[in-house]
Design an enzyme around this catalytic site. Sequence first.
Site, PDB file in Angstrom:
ATOM      1  CB  THR A 191      -0.903   0.012   1.261  1.00  0.00           C
ATOM      2  OG1 THR A 191      -0.065  -0.231   2.423  1.00  0.00           O
ATOM      3  CG2 THR A 191      -1.984  -1.027   1.213  1.00  0.00           C
ATOM      4  CE  LYS A 250       1.914  -1.175  11.083  1.00  0.00           C
ATOM      5  NZ  LYS A 250       2.960  -1.976  11.680  1.00  0.00           N
ATOM      6  CB  CYS A 279       6.510   0.875   7.804  1.00  0.00           C
ATOM      7  SG  CYS A 279       6.177  -0.768   7.179  1.00  0.00           S
TER       8      CYS A 279
HETATM    9  P1  NAD Z   1       5.789  -6.179  -0.326  1.00  0.00           P
HETATM   10  O1  NAD Z   1       5.872  -5.205  -1.427  1.00  0.00           O
HETATM   11  O2  NAD Z   1       7.018  -6.842   0.191  1.00  0.00           O
HETATM   12  O3  NAD Z   1       4.765  -7.357  -0.726  1.00  0.00           O
HETATM   13  C1  NAD Z   1       3.509  -7.137  -1.286  1.00  0.00           C
HETATM   14  C2  NAD Z   1       3.214  -8.247  -2.271  1.00  0.00           C
HETATM   15  O4  NAD Z   1       1.866  -8.125  -2.695  1.00  0.00           O
HETATM   16  C3  NAD Z   1       4.080  -8.193  -3.543  1.00  0.00           C
HETATM   17  O5  NAD Z   1       4.796  -9.401  -3.674  1.00  0.00           O
HETATM   18  C4  NAD Z   1       3.059  -7.982  -4.676  1.00  0.00           C
HETATM   19  O6  NAD Z   1       3.399  -8.674  -5.849  1.00  0.00           O
HETATM   20  C5  NAD Z   1       1.802  -8.545  -4.055  1.00  0.00           C
HETATM   21  N1  NAD Z   1       0.561  -8.032  -4.666  1.00  0.00           N
HETATM   22  C6  NAD Z   1       0.234  -6.751  -4.932  1.00  0.00           C
HETATM   23  N2  NAD Z   1      -0.994  -6.702  -5.479  1.00  0.00           N
HETATM   24  C7  NAD Z   1      -1.445  -7.973  -5.563  1.00  0.00           C
HETATM   25  C8  NAD Z   1      -2.658  -8.550  -6.028  1.00  0.00           C
HETATM   26  N3  NAD Z   1      -3.639  -7.802  -6.521  1.00  0.00           N
HETATM   27  N4  NAD Z   1      -2.780  -9.899  -5.954  1.00  0.00           N
HETATM   28  C9  NAD Z   1      -1.787 -10.671  -5.457  1.00  0.00           C
HETATM   29  N5  NAD Z   1      -0.622 -10.170  -4.999  1.00  0.00           N
HETATM   30  C10 NAD Z   1      -0.458  -8.838  -5.047  1.00  0.00           C
HETATM   31  O7  NAD Z   1       5.043  -5.421   0.863  1.00  0.00           O
HETATM   32  P2  NAD Z   1       5.198  -5.705   2.435  1.00  0.00           P
HETATM   33  O8  NAD Z   1       6.420  -5.039   2.956  1.00  0.00           O
HETATM   34  O9  NAD Z   1       4.962  -7.145   2.702  1.00  0.00           O
HETATM   35  O10 NAD Z   1       3.963  -4.863   2.989  1.00  0.00           O
HETATM   36  C11 NAD Z   1       2.639  -5.292   2.822  1.00  0.00           C
HETATM   37  C12 NAD Z   1       1.741  -4.455   3.696  1.00  0.00           C
HETATM   38  O11 NAD Z   1       2.095  -4.663   5.068  1.00  0.00           O
HETATM   39  C13 NAD Z   1       1.863  -2.953   3.451  1.00  0.00           C
HETATM   40  O12 NAD Z   1       0.611  -2.365   3.638  1.00  0.00           O
HETATM   41  C14 NAD Z   1       2.810  -2.516   4.549  1.00  0.00           C
HETATM   42  O13 NAD Z   1       2.606  -1.168   4.921  1.00  0.00           O
HETATM   43  C15 NAD Z   1       2.437  -3.423   5.685  1.00  0.00           C
HETATM   44  N6  NAD Z   1       3.492  -3.677   6.669  1.00  0.00           N
HETATM   45  C16 NAD Z   1       4.786  -3.872   6.256  1.00  0.00           C
HETATM   46  C17 NAD Z   1       5.769  -4.163   7.208  1.00  0.00           C
HETATM   47  C18 NAD Z   1       7.192  -4.391   6.802  1.00  0.00           C
HETATM   48  O14 NAD Z   1       8.038  -4.476   7.684  1.00  0.00           O
HETATM   49  N7  NAD Z   1       7.518  -4.492   5.534  1.00  0.00           N
HETATM   50  C19 NAD Z   1       5.421  -4.280   8.553  1.00  0.00           C
HETATM   51  C20 NAD Z   1       4.094  -4.098   8.924  1.00  0.00           C
HETATM   52  C21 NAD Z   1       3.140  -3.804   7.966  1.00  0.00           C
HETATM   53  C1  UDX Z   2       8.672  -0.590  11.677  1.00  0.00           C
HETATM   54  C2  UDX Z   2       7.982  -0.848  13.034  1.00  0.00           C
HETATM   55  O1  UDX Z   2       8.975  -0.950  14.067  1.00  0.00           O
HETATM   56  C3  UDX Z   2       7.180  -2.126  12.971  1.00  0.00           C
HETATM   57  O2  UDX Z   2       6.486  -2.319  14.207  1.00  0.00           O
HETATM   58  C4  UDX Z   2       6.195  -2.013  11.820  1.00  0.00           C
HETATM   59  O3  UDX Z   2       5.433  -3.186  11.740  1.00  0.00           O
HETATM   60  C5  UDX Z   2       6.914  -1.744  10.515  1.00  0.00           C
HETATM   61  O4  UDX Z   2       7.713  -0.554  10.646  1.00  0.00           O
HETATM   62  P1  UDX Z   2      10.828  -1.549  10.472  1.00  0.00           P
HETATM   63  O5  UDX Z   2      10.678  -0.359   9.600  1.00  0.00           O
HETATM   64  O6  UDX Z   2      10.976  -2.884   9.859  1.00  0.00           O
HETATM   65  O7  UDX Z   2       9.586  -1.658  11.460  1.00  0.00           O
HETATM   66  O8  UDX Z   2      12.102  -1.331  11.433  1.00  0.00           O
HETATM   67  P2  UDX Z   2      12.360  -0.485  12.762  1.00  0.00           P
HETATM   68  O9  UDX Z   2      13.140  -1.324  13.681  1.00  0.00           O
HETATM   69  O10 UDX Z   2      11.153   0.140  13.311  1.00  0.00           O
HETATM   70  O11 UDX Z   2      13.337   0.662  12.248  1.00  0.00           O
HETATM   71  C6  UDX Z   2      12.895   1.694  11.388  1.00  0.00           C
HETATM   72  C7  UDX Z   2      14.011   2.680  11.165  1.00  0.00           C
HETATM   73  O12 UDX Z   2      14.284   3.438  12.345  1.00  0.00           O
HETATM   74  C8  UDX Z   2      15.340   2.032  10.775  1.00  0.00           C
HETATM   75  O13 UDX Z   2      15.955   2.785   9.759  1.00  0.00           O
HETATM   76  C9  UDX Z   2      16.151   2.083  12.050  1.00  0.00           C
HETATM   77  O14 UDX Z   2      17.529   2.084  11.814  1.00  0.00           O
HETATM   78  C10 UDX Z   2      15.667   3.403  12.629  1.00  0.00           C
HETATM   79  N1  UDX Z   2      15.831   3.489  14.091  1.00  0.00           N
HETATM   80  C11 UDX Z   2      15.156   2.658  14.911  1.00  0.00           C
HETATM   81  C12 UDX Z   2      16.691   4.458  14.615  1.00  0.00           C
HETATM   82  O15 UDX Z   2      17.309   5.218  13.882  1.00  0.00           O
HETATM   83  N2  UDX Z   2      16.815   4.548  15.972  1.00  0.00           N
HETATM   84  C13 UDX Z   2      16.145   3.736  16.833  1.00  0.00           C
HETATM   85  O16 UDX Z   2      16.311   3.896  18.058  1.00  0.00           O
HETATM   86  C14 UDX Z   2      15.294   2.750  16.279  1.00  0.00           C
END
Ligand code: NAD
Ligand code: UDX
Length: 464
Positions: A91, A219, A275
Amino acid sequence: KCAGLQIVCIGAGYVGGPTMAMIAYKCHDVTVTVVDISEKQIAAWNSDTLPIYEPGLDDIVKERRNKNLFFSTDVDGAVEKGDIIFVSVNTPTKTSGIGAGRAANISNCELVARNIAKVATSPKIVVEKSTVPVRTAESMGRVLAANEKGIKHQIISSPEFLAEGTAIEDLLEPSRVLIGGEQTPEGHAAVQKLVDVYEYWCPRERIITTNLWSSELSKLVANAFLAQRVSSINSISALCEVSGADVDEVARAVGTDYRIGKHFLKSSVGFGGSCFKKDILNLVYLCESFGLHDVAEYWNWVVKMNELQKERFAKTIVKRMFNTVTRKKIAVLGFAFKADTGDTRETAASDVCRFLLEEGARLSVYDPKVLAEDMERELLYAKCEKDQIDQQITRVEDVYAAAKDAHAVVILTEWKEFKELDFDKIYSVMEKPAFIFDGRNILDHAGLREKGFEVFALGKNKIN
Ligand code: NAD
Ligand code: UDX
C-alpha cells in the site's frame, strides 16, 4: 480448535511470507497457502533462495513448506478454498492524483476485494493485514458485499507489527496481536476465529480486540509514535553536537525513566524502511482530510526532522573534509535501512549517497546483504542521476577494498560485523587524514582516535 482450517494470504512479501510461515509453523493442523501475482516472487519462495533475508526464516519455511505451507500463483484457486483470507499487499504512497506524495494507494486492496467478491462461492473472513488508512474496511466491505451471489463476507482488521530484521522473533513472541471487527454478532464471531488461530501460541491477554477503526488507526499511530521517538532523539543529537553533551548519555539518562522507556532512542543518520515515512504521511493526509491541519503539521514534522537529519549528516561529512569531497573516494559501509535485512526501501543511505554524488565524491559501497539491483533502484528512486550512479559508485564485496585509498569511511547501517573490523588495517590503506563518520554510533570512537582516525560521531562532537 482450527483443525482443517484453510488460511490463504494474498501478497507474498515481507509481511505475507513470514507471517504465514509462522502460522503454518505453529498450527500444523491448519493449511496455509500464500499467493501472489508475481511469478518471480512465488518461484523464489519455492526455491532454496527465499526472496527476502530474515534471520530464522529459512528454517521455518523449509520445515513447513509443502506440508501445510504452500506458495502459489493460483490466486483464484486459493480464494475459492480459503476460510480466512489475509490481504497483505503493498500500500505505497500515491505518486500521482489526489493526495500524491502523502495518501496511501489502496488500489491493490480494492482489487483483491473485487476479486474475492467475484470468485468466492462461500462466505469468507477477509483480514486486512496491509497497513491502510482508517475506514478502508468500510470500502473493502462494500466491494465484498457487492457480489452477485448474495454471499455475506466478513471483513476484519489485523495489522502487522513485525519489524524487519527481527520478524521471526516478533512473530514468535508478539508484544500484542491486534484484531478489530464489526460490532455485530457476525463480526465478533469472525474476530474469534482469528483469535483461535493466534491462541495456538500467543497468550490470550496479548490478543487485543477492538472495533475496526481503532485497529486500523492504531497501526498508523504505533508507527508514528516510534518514528517520533527517533526524530526526537535525532533533533537532540544536533543540540548535543554544539553543546558538548553526548546523545547516547542523554538517551540513557532520559530513557531510564520508566514513563519514557529506553527503547527506540538510538540517534541515527535517519530512519528508513518501507513503513515509517509512508505511514506518517498517510496519517498527515488523513488529518488534513478531516480538517485537522494543526494535527497534520505536528506529525509532518517527524518526517521533516528525519529529512533534516540526513542532510545535516551529509553536510557534516563535506564540511569536516575541508569543505570538498570532489573526486575523493569515500567508503560507504552499509546500505540497508537497518541491520539484519537486505531491504533498501527508503534507506537513509540513498539520500546521503545522493548528496555526496552531487558533491562529486566517488563512492565505494559495501553491504553484506543488499543486492546490487536493489541498491540501484533505490538510488534512482532517491533521484540520483543514472550517469552519476554508473560513474561514481562502485559496489564492492569487501570492506577493506572499499577502504583502500579512501579519504573517509562512512557508517550508514549498524551491521554487527562493522564493530569487529580490523581498523588498524583499514587505517593503513586509507588516505590521510583518515576520517570516520559514524552515522549509527556503533564504533569505539576513543579507540579509533588513538589509532589516528579523525572521528565524527552523531551527537557526540568533542567540545573541550
Ligand atoms: P511487499 O511489497 O514486500 O509485498 C507485497 C506483495 O503483494 C508483492 O509481492 C506484490 O506482488 C503482491 N501483490 C500486490 N498486489 C497484488 C494482487 N492484486 N494480488 C496478489 N498479490 C499482489 O510489501 P510488504 O512489505 O509485505 O507490505 C505489505 C503491507 O504490510 C503494506 O501495507 C505494509 O505497509 C504493511 N506492513 C509492512 C511491514 C514491513 O516491515 N515491511 C510491517 C508491517 C506492515
Ligand atoms: C517498523 C515498526 O517498528 C514495525 O512495528 C512495523 O510493523 C513496521 O515498521 P521496520 O521499519 O521494519 O519496522 O524497522 P524499525 O526497527 O522500526 O526501524 C525503522 C528505522 O528506524 C530504521 O531505519 C532504524 O535504523 C531506525 N531506528 C530505529 C533508529 O534510527 N533509531 C532507533 O532507536 C530505532
